[in-house]
Design an enzyme around this catalytic site. Structure first.
Site, PDB file in Angstrom:
ATOM      1  N   ASP A  40       0.834  -1.206   0.000  1.00 58.75           N
ATOM      2  CA  ASP A  40       0.000   0.000   0.000  1.00 58.75           C
ATOM      3  C   ASP A  40       0.866   1.252   0.000  1.00 58.75           C
ATOM      4  O   ASP A  40       0.570   2.241  -0.661  1.00 58.75           O
ATOM      5  CB  ASP A  40      -0.898   0.041   1.251  1.00 58.75           C
ATOM      6  N   GLU A  42       3.897   1.665  -1.170  1.00 62.43           N
ATOM      7  CA  GLU A  42       4.525   1.890  -2.472  1.00 62.43           C
ATOM      8  C   GLU A  42       3.494   2.484  -3.446  1.00 62.43           C
ATOM      9  O   GLU A  42       3.778   3.412  -4.198  1.00 62.43           O
ATOM     10  CB  GLU A  42       5.082   0.546  -2.982  1.00 62.43           C
ATOM     11  N   PHE A  43       2.293   1.939  -3.390  1.00 61.85           N
ATOM     12  CA  PHE A  43       1.236   2.435  -4.269  1.00 61.85           C
ATOM     13  C   PHE A  43       0.947   3.911  -3.958  1.00 61.85           C
ATOM     14  O   PHE A  43       0.889   4.751  -4.857  1.00 61.85           O
ATOM     15  CB  PHE A  43      -0.033   1.601  -4.089  1.00 61.85           C
ATOM     16  N   ASP A  44       0.802   4.224  -2.672  1.00 63.31           N
ATOM     17  CA  ASP A  44       0.517   5.611  -2.277  1.00 63.31           C
ATOM     18  C   ASP A  44       1.641   6.544  -2.699  1.00 63.31           C
ATOM     19  O   ASP A  44       1.407   7.676  -3.092  1.00 63.31           O
ATOM     20  CB  ASP A  44       0.337   5.719  -0.751  1.00 63.31           C
ATOM     21  N   SER A  89     -36.202   0.146 -19.132  1.00 61.77           N
ATOM     22  CA  SER A  89     -36.162  -0.781 -18.004  1.00 61.77           C
ATOM     23  C   SER A  89     -36.679  -2.125 -18.506  1.00 61.77           C
ATOM     24  O   SER A  89     -36.994  -2.268 -19.685  1.00 61.77           O
ATOM     25  CB  SER A  89     -36.994  -0.247 -16.847  1.00 61.77           C
ATOM     26  N   GLU A 120     -28.350 -13.879 -15.967  1.00 58.17           N
ATOM     27  CA  GLU A 120     -27.339 -13.217 -15.148  1.00 58.17           C
ATOM     28  C   GLU A 120     -27.993 -12.588 -13.932  1.00 58.17           C
ATOM     29  O   GLU A 120     -29.224 -12.584 -13.799  1.00 58.17           O
ATOM     30  CB  GLU A 120     -26.572 -12.175 -15.972  1.00 58.17           C
ATOM     31  N   LYS A 122     -29.367  -9.858 -11.296  1.00 54.12           N
ATOM     32  CA  LYS A 122     -29.963  -8.519 -11.362  1.00 54.12           C
ATOM     33  C   LYS A 122     -29.417  -7.755 -10.156  1.00 54.12           C
ATOM     34  O   LYS A 122     -29.837  -7.973  -9.019  1.00 54.12           O
ATOM     35  CB  LYS A 122     -31.491  -8.619 -11.307  1.00 54.12           C
ATOM     36  N   ASP A 124     -28.610  -5.085  -7.416  1.00 48.50           N
ATOM     37  CA  ASP A 124     -29.511  -4.169  -6.718  1.00 48.50           C
ATOM     38  C   ASP A 124     -28.761  -2.873  -6.412  1.00 48.50           C
ATOM     39  O   ASP A 124     -28.186  -2.698  -5.341  1.00 48.50           O
ATOM     40  CB  ASP A 124     -29.980  -4.834  -5.416  1.00 48.50           C
ATOM     41  N   ARG A 143     -29.421   6.965 -14.667  1.00 49.91           N
ATOM     42  CA  ARG A 143     -30.583   6.632 -15.486  1.00 49.91           C
ATOM     43  C   ARG A 143     -31.572   7.798 -15.558  1.00 49.91           C
ATOM     44  O   ARG A 143     -32.117   8.087 -16.613  1.00 49.91           O
ATOM     45  CB  ARG A 143     -31.260   5.400 -14.882  1.00 49.91           C
ATOM     46  N   GLU A 179     -24.580  -1.438 -13.246  1.00 48.19           N
ATOM     47  CA  GLU A 179     -25.176  -1.005 -11.998  1.00 48.19           C
ATOM     48  C   GLU A 179     -24.069  -0.679 -10.998  1.00 48.19           C
ATOM     49  O   GLU A 179     -23.111  -1.444 -10.868  1.00 48.19           O
ATOM     50  CB  GLU A 179     -26.025  -2.177 -11.483  1.00 48.19           C
ATOM     51  N   TYR A 231     -23.272  -4.745 -17.370  1.00 52.77           N
ATOM     52  CA  TYR A 231     -24.180  -5.772 -17.868  1.00 52.77           C
ATOM     53  C   TYR A 231     -24.717  -5.539 -19.280  1.00 52.77           C
ATOM     54  O   TYR A 231     -25.531  -6.306 -19.766  1.00 52.77           O
ATOM     55  CB  TYR A 231     -25.349  -6.000 -16.908  1.00 52.77           C
ATOM     56  N   LYS A 296     -32.017 -12.777 -20.843  1.00 56.21           N
ATOM     57  CA  LYS A 296     -31.995 -12.061 -22.131  1.00 56.21           C
ATOM     58  C   LYS A 296     -31.832 -13.067 -23.270  1.00 56.21           C
ATOM     59  O   LYS A 296     -31.156 -14.089 -23.081  1.00 56.21           O
ATOM     60  CB  LYS A 296     -30.795 -11.092 -22.187  1.00 56.21           C
ATOM     61  N   LYS A 320     -37.882 -11.323 -10.172  1.00 57.51           N
ATOM     62  CA  LYS A 320     -37.483 -10.732  -8.888  1.00 57.51           C
ATOM     63  C   LYS A 320     -37.694 -11.732  -7.756  1.00 57.51           C
ATOM     64  O   LYS A 320     -38.729 -12.397  -7.689  1.00 57.51           O
ATOM     65  CB  LYS A 320     -38.311  -9.463  -8.616  1.00 57.51           C
ATOM     66  N   CYS A 414     -40.257   4.250  32.958  1.00 55.98           N
ATOM     67  CA  CYS A 414     -39.012   4.254  32.187  1.00 55.98           C
ATOM     68  C   CYS A 414     -38.092   3.150  32.696  1.00 55.98           C
ATOM     69  O   CYS A 414     -37.838   3.066  33.897  1.00 55.98           O
ATOM     70  CB  CYS A 414     -38.325   5.613  32.320  1.00 55.98           C
ATOM     71  N   CYS A 417     -34.906   5.017  34.432  1.00 56.51           N
ATOM     72  CA  CYS A 417     -34.941   5.865  35.627  1.00 56.51           C
ATOM     73  C   CYS A 417     -36.215   5.675  36.451  1.00 56.51           C
ATOM     74  O   CYS A 417     -36.341   6.237  37.534  1.00 56.51           O
ATOM     75  CB  CYS A 417     -34.785   7.332  35.229  1.00 56.51           C
ATOM     76  N   CYS A 432     -40.115   9.368  28.100  1.00 56.24           N
ATOM     77  CA  CYS A 432     -39.769   9.506  29.509  1.00 56.24           C
ATOM     78  C   CYS A 432     -39.593  11.009  29.753  1.00 56.24           C
ATOM     79  O   CYS A 432     -38.753  11.637  29.109  1.00 56.24           O
ATOM     80  CB  CYS A 432     -38.475   8.759  29.812  1.00 56.24           C
ATOM     81  N   CYS A 438     -32.458  11.116  33.725  1.00 59.40           N
ATOM     82  CA  CYS A 438     -32.483   9.814  33.053  1.00 59.40           C
ATOM     83  C   CYS A 438     -31.184   9.658  32.263  1.00 59.40           C
ATOM     84  O   CYS A 438     -30.926  10.418  31.318  1.00 59.40           O
ATOM     85  CB  CYS A 438     -33.719   9.764  32.152  1.00 59.40           C
TER      86      CYS A 438
HETATM   87  S1  IVH Z   1     -30.265  -5.240 -18.706  1.00 52.76           S
HETATM   88  C1  IVH Z   1     -32.469  -2.992 -22.069  1.00 52.76           C
HETATM   89  N1  IVH Z   1     -29.043  -6.587 -16.826  1.00 52.76           N
HETATM   90  O1  IVH Z   1     -32.568  -3.660 -13.594  1.00 52.76           O
HETATM   91  C2  IVH Z   1     -31.994  -3.836 -20.967  1.00 52.76           C
HETATM   92  N2  IVH Z   1     -30.393  -4.756 -16.178  1.00 52.76           N
HETATM   93  O2  IVH Z   1     -35.574  -2.792 -15.173  1.00 52.76           O
HETATM   94  C3  IVH Z   1     -31.102  -3.144 -20.055  1.00 52.76           C
HETATM   95  N3  IVH Z   1     -30.340  -4.316 -13.765  1.00 52.76           N
HETATM   96  O3  IVH Z   1     -32.922  -0.672 -15.290  1.00 52.76           O
HETATM   97  C4  IVH Z   1     -31.032  -3.702 -18.691  1.00 52.76           C
HETATM   98  N4  IVH Z   1     -28.967  -5.927 -13.226  1.00 52.76           N
HETATM   99  O4  IVH Z   1     -30.934  -0.954 -13.821  1.00 52.76           O
HETATM  100  C5  IVH Z   1     -29.875  -5.570 -17.113  1.00 52.76           C
HETATM  101  N5  IVH Z   1     -27.846  -7.833 -15.300  1.00 52.76           N
HETATM  102  C6  IVH Z   1     -28.667  -6.823 -15.560  1.00 52.76           C
HETATM  103  C7  IVH Z   1     -29.160  -5.983 -14.565  1.00 52.76           C
HETATM  104  C8  IVH Z   1     -30.032  -4.959 -14.912  1.00 52.76           C
HETATM  105  C9  IVH Z   1     -29.677  -4.916 -12.770  1.00 52.76           C
HETATM  106  C10 IVH Z   1     -31.271  -3.185 -13.557  1.00 52.76           C
HETATM  107  C11 IVH Z   1     -31.185  -2.102 -14.561  1.00 52.76           C
HETATM  108  C12 IVH Z   1     -32.548  -1.990 -15.176  1.00 52.76           C
HETATM  109  C13 IVH Z   1     -33.405  -2.732 -14.200  1.00 52.76           C
HETATM  110  C14 IVH Z   1     -34.487  -3.526 -14.869  1.00 52.76           C
END
Ligand code: IVH
Length: 677
Positions: A40, A42-44, A89, A120, A122, A124, A143, A179, A231, A296, A320, A414, A417, A432, A438
Site C-alpha cells: 500500500d 509503495e502504491f501511495d 427498463s 445473469e 440482477k 440491486d 438513469r 449497476e 451488464y 436475455k 425478482k 421508564c 430511571c 420519559c 435519566c
Molecule cells: S439489462 C435494455 N441486466 O434492472 C436492458 N439490467 O428494469 C437493459 N439491472 O434498469 C437492462 N442488473 O438498472 C440488465 N444484469 C442486468 C441488470 C439490470 C440490474 C437493472 C437495470 C434496469 C433494471 C431492470
C-alpha cells in the site's frame, strides 16, 4: 518565480505518463483481479508523486489520470444530459409461471430460429451509462427518467471498477451500462461510521449507492468503495459489436470492465429455472446485493425481430426474488430510551438465519405497532428481509400462537430511571419526561451536542462523556465550557486523559465557539429540530434572543416548521433550566447570531480569472470556491475582469494581458484573506 523561463517539459510529461500507466495497471490488478502487486505504501508513494507533478504541471495532467480516483473535484449541481440511447427498463415479475410464459412466447415469435438465453444476476443498485470514445471514458450519466439523467462523471471516476482507459481492442464509440452497487462490508462500515458521527444511517445499500453518486465532493464519493457491475453494451449504427450478448460481455471483460462471472448461457426453461433456483438461495453468499435474475435472448440480431413494448424490450425479462421470511420465537422485549426520551421497543428474538446474517433483534417501533400486530407473550414473529439490510417484523406467526396467550403489556415506567412514561395526544410513541435525571437522555444529549454536524467537538466521544459525567464534571452541555485542564488530567481508571489529551480536548471545545448559530440551534437537541429545521429557524429569527422568545404561532410561520415542531421549540425554551443553559452558552462565547453565510456574498459582482497552480487548492477547487462566494469565474482576461488570481507558474501571456488592461493581480494569500479563510 521566473514566469518567463521556458522549461522543457517533455521528460516530465513522459515520466507522468509512465507513472499513470503503472498506477492504472496496479489499480486494474487490484480491482478486477483482487491482486496487490505492491505494498500500500509503495502504491501511495507513486500516486502522490503523480499528484505532486500534476499540481506542478497542471497543463500536463490528464483528465483520465488515476489521481482522479481519489476525487477532489467539487460539483455544485449535476448537469442534466440527454441519453444518446434511451435507458429502458425491463418487464419484471415475481412469478415463475410468467417466466415460463415469457420463454414460450419468445420461442413462438422466433418461430424455429435457433437461439439461446443468457441468465445473469440482477444487481440491486443504481443504473448508469458510461460513454467511451477512442478507449477513454468521456461521460457517466445516471438513469434519471430514462431519457435524461445526471452527469456524474467526476464521481464515477472514483470507482475503481470503472476503467478510465480501456485495454486491448475496443469499439471506437460505445456505451457501457451497468449497476453501481455498494458491497455489504463497505456499506456496513460506512453506516457504522455515520452513526458514530451522529448522521442518519442509510436504509439499504441501494439508497447509499444512489446518495454517494450524487455527492458534491468527489473525494467523499471516493471513500465510499462503490463497485460497478457491467451488464450491457450498445453502440451507434456503424460500430460493430459481437453478435451475442454473452460475447459482448466477454469482450467488455477483456477491455477492463468488471463483469461478474455469474452469467450462464441457457438453452431452455429448465436451465433458466435451475439458474433462478440456485441464486434464490445462494444470493446471500455474494458480497453485494441482487434482487433477481435477468434473462436475455443471447443472439442480438434477434432483438429487433422481437422488438419493444411501450417501455421495455421483448427480448429480456427480470425475475425478482421474493423477500425472505422466517418465523422465530419472541424471547423478550427491551425498551431503549433515546436522547429526547423517546422509548423504542425492541424484540429480542431466538437467533435465526435470514438473508445471509443471524437476526437477533428487530424494532417493534412503538406501542401502536405492537397493538396493531396484536403481539402476545410467547408468540413467534414473522421476520422479513428484502432489499433492506435491516430485518422487519411483518406480523405474528398465528400457527404458533399458544392457547390463552395474553397481549404484550406495554411498560408504564421508564426502564432506565423509573419515571412514569407519557404519551402525548396524537403521538404513537411513549416518552420519559425525566430529561434531567435519566441517564441515556443526559448522555444522548451530550453526544448529540458534540457530534460532527452540531458543535463538532471530535475529541469528546461517548466514552469520554461517560467519564466526565461519572466524575461529576459534566451534567449538561453548558458544563463542557467550564472544564479546566487540571480537572481533566488523570481522569479515568487508568488515567485515560493525560496532559496532551486534556489540551486537545480544551482546544476542540474552544474551537467549537466558532461554529455558526444554526448549528448551535441544532446542537440544543430540541425534539423534531433537525439540521435543516435549525437552519431555517436561525435564518428566520436571526438571533437566539428572538428565537427564545418566539411564540408557537410565530414559530409555525417558519418555512418547513410545522405545528408539532413549533410547539416543541416553544416548550423547550419555556423551561427555565433550558434558558439557563442557553445563557451560560452565550457567556461562554458561542455564536448566538445568524450571519448570512458571508462566504456566499463576498465576491458578488466580481469576475475572476484563475491561472497557475496553488498551494491550498487544486485549480478546480479554487474555481468552486470563488463560485461558492458568489463570484464568477472566467477563462480569459477582458475589460470586465476584476482580478487575475495568480498562482505559481502562471502563463506569461495572461500576466501581460492583465497588465495591459490594468487588471489587478491577486495572490492566493490575498484571496484567502478576502474570503476569510
Ligand atoms: S439489462 C435494455 N441486466 O434492472 C436492458 N439490467 O428494469 C437493459 N439491472 O434498469 C437492462 N442488473 O438498472 C440488465 N444484469 C442486468 C441488470 C439490470 C440490474 C437493472 C437495470 C434496469 C433494471 C431492470
Amino acid at each position: 518565480m521566473d514566469l518567463f523561463s521556458a522549461i522543457d517539459t517533455e521528460p516530465v510529461r513522459k515520466h507522468m505518463e509512465e507513472l499513470a500507466a503503472e498506477v492504472d495497471r496496479l489499480n486494474h490488478e487490484y480491482y478486477m483481479n483482487d491482486r496487490s502487486l505492491v505494498s500500500d505504501e509503495e502504491f501511495d508513494r507513486m500516486l502522490r508523486e503523480l499528484q505532486d507533478l500534476e499540481r506542478q504541471y497542471p497543463e500536463l495532467a490528464s483528465p483520465l489520470s488515476p489521481t482522479k480516483r481519489v476525487g477532489g473535484e467539487v460539483n455544485k449541481k449535476f448537469r442534466q444530459v440527454e441519453h444518446r440511447f434511451p435507458m429502458l427498463s425491463l418487464g419484471n415479475t415475481y412469478s415463475i409461471e410468467e417466466i415460463e410464459e415469457f420463454e414460450a412466447r419468445t420461442r413462438r415469435l422466433l418461430d424455429g430460429t435457433p437461439f439461446s438465453y443468457t441468465c445473469e444476476l440482477k444487481y440491486d443498485g443504481v443504473a448508469i451509462g458510461l460513454t467511451y470514445r477512442h478507449g477513454q471514458l468521456v461521460q457517466a450519466v445516471t438513469r434519471g427518467n430514462g431519457a435524461v439523467g445526471d452527469d456524474i462523471t467526476i464521481n464515477a471516476k472514483t470507482i475503481g471498477t470503472i476503467p478510465l482507459r480501456l485495454r486491448g481492442e475496443y469499439p471506437d464509440d460505445f456505451e457501457a451500462r451497468g449497476e453501481v452497487v455498494y458491497p455489504f462490508d463497505a456499506f456496513e462500515a460506512m453506516n457504522k461510521q455515520r452513526e458514530a458521527e451522529g448522521d442518519e444511517p442509510f436504509a439499504n445499500p441501494r439508497n447509499a449507492a444512489s446518495g454517494s453518486l450524487k455527492l458534491q465532493d468527489s473525494a467523499e464519493c471516493a471513500k465510499r468503495k462503490l463497485m460497478f457491475c457491467m451488464y450491457f453494451m450498445m453502440a451507434p449504427d456503424g460500430v460493430a459489436l459481437p453478435d451475442t450478448h454473452y460475447g459482448r460481455l466477454e469482450w467488455a471483460r477483456q477491455m477492463g470492465f468488471k463483469v461478474q462471472p455469474y452469467i450462464q448461457e441457457c438453452k431452455d426453461i429448465t436451465e433458466i429455472k435451475a439458474f433462478i433456483d440456485h441464486w434464490d438461495k445462494a444470493r446471500w453468499e455474494l458480497p453485494f446485493g441482487i434482487d433477481g435474475i435477468v434473462i436475455k435472448v443471447n443472439q442480438t440480431a434477434l432483438w429487433d425481430r422481437l422488438g419493444l413494448t411501450a417501455k421495455s424490450p421483448r427480448w429480456a425479462i427480470a425475475y425478482k426474488f421474493k423477500a425472505e421470511r422466517v418465523s422465530t420465537p419472541l424471547e423478550s422485549i427491551s425498551f431503549q430510551v433515546g436522547r429526547t426520551g423517546k422509548v423504542t421497543p425492541v424484540a429480542n428474538l431466538q437467533p435465526v438465519w435470514l438473508g445471509g446474517t443471524t437476526v437477533r433483534r428487530a424494532t417493534l417501533v412503538n406501542a401502536d405497532f405492537i397493538e396493531k400486530m396484536g403481539i402476545c407473550v410467547g408468540d413467534s414473529l414473522l421476520i422479513e428481509k428484502g432489499g433492506e439490510i435491516i430485518p422487519k417484523v411483518i406480523g405474528v406467526d398465528m400457527e404458533k400462537r399458544q392457547a390463552g396467550a395474553m397481549p404484550v403489556q406495554y411498560i408504564e415506567r421508564c426502564p432506565e430511571c423509573g419515571a412514569r412514561l407519557v404519551r402525548e395526544e396524537g403521538e404513537a410513541g411513549h416518552y420519559c419526561p425525566n430529561s434531567d435525571g435519566c441517564h441515556p437522555q443526559i448522555i444522548g444529549r451530550l453526544e448529540h451536542f458534540v457530534s460532527r454536524k452540531a458543535m463538532n467537538i471530535e475529541t469528546l466521544g461517548p466514552e469520554r462523556l461517560e467519564l466526565l459525567y461519572a466524575a461529576g464534571l459534566v451534567r449538561n452541555v453548558a458544563d463542557i465550557y467550564d472544564l479546566k485542564r487540571e480537572q481533566l488530567i488523570g481522569l479515568g481508571s487508568e488515567a485515560t486523559i493525560q496532559e496532551k489529551g486534556a489540551d486537545n480536548l480544551l482546544a476542540a471545545v474552544e474551537g467549537s465557539k466558532q461554529v455558526p448559530f444554526d448549528r448551535v440551534v441544532f446542537a440544543l437537541g430540541i425534539r423534531y429540530v433537525g439540521e435543516v429545521g435549525a437552519k431555517k429557524l436561525a435564518r428566520y429569527f436571526k438571533n437566539m434572543e428572538s428565537l427564545m422568545n418566539a411564540g408557537e404561532e410565530e414559530l409555525a410561520q417558519v418555512e418547513d416548521v410545522g405545528d408539532v415542531t413549533a410547539r416543541a421549540v416553544a416548550e423547550w425554551f419555556a423551561d427555565g433550566e433550558h434558558r439557563k443553559i442557553v445563557d451560560r452558552l452565550r457567556e461562554a462565547g458561542l455564536q448566538m447570531e445568524y450571519r448570512a453565510d458571508e462566504g456566499d456574498e463576498r465576491l458578488a459582482g466580481m469576475t475572476i480569472v484563475v491561472s497557475g497552480v496553488f498551494e491550498h487548492f487544486s485549480r478546480d477547487e479554487i474555481k468552486a470556491d470563488i463560485e461558492r462566494h458568489g463570484g464568477k469565474v472566467s477563462g480569459s482576461i477582458s475589460g470586465k475582469t476584476t482580478y487575475l488570481l495568480a498562482g505559481d507558474k502562471m502563463g506569461p501571456e495572461k500576466l501581460k494581458k492583465a497588465e495591459k488592461l490594468g487588471v489587478r493581480l491577486l495572490s492566493e494569500t490575498e484571496y484567502m484573506e478576502m474570503v476569510g479563510q
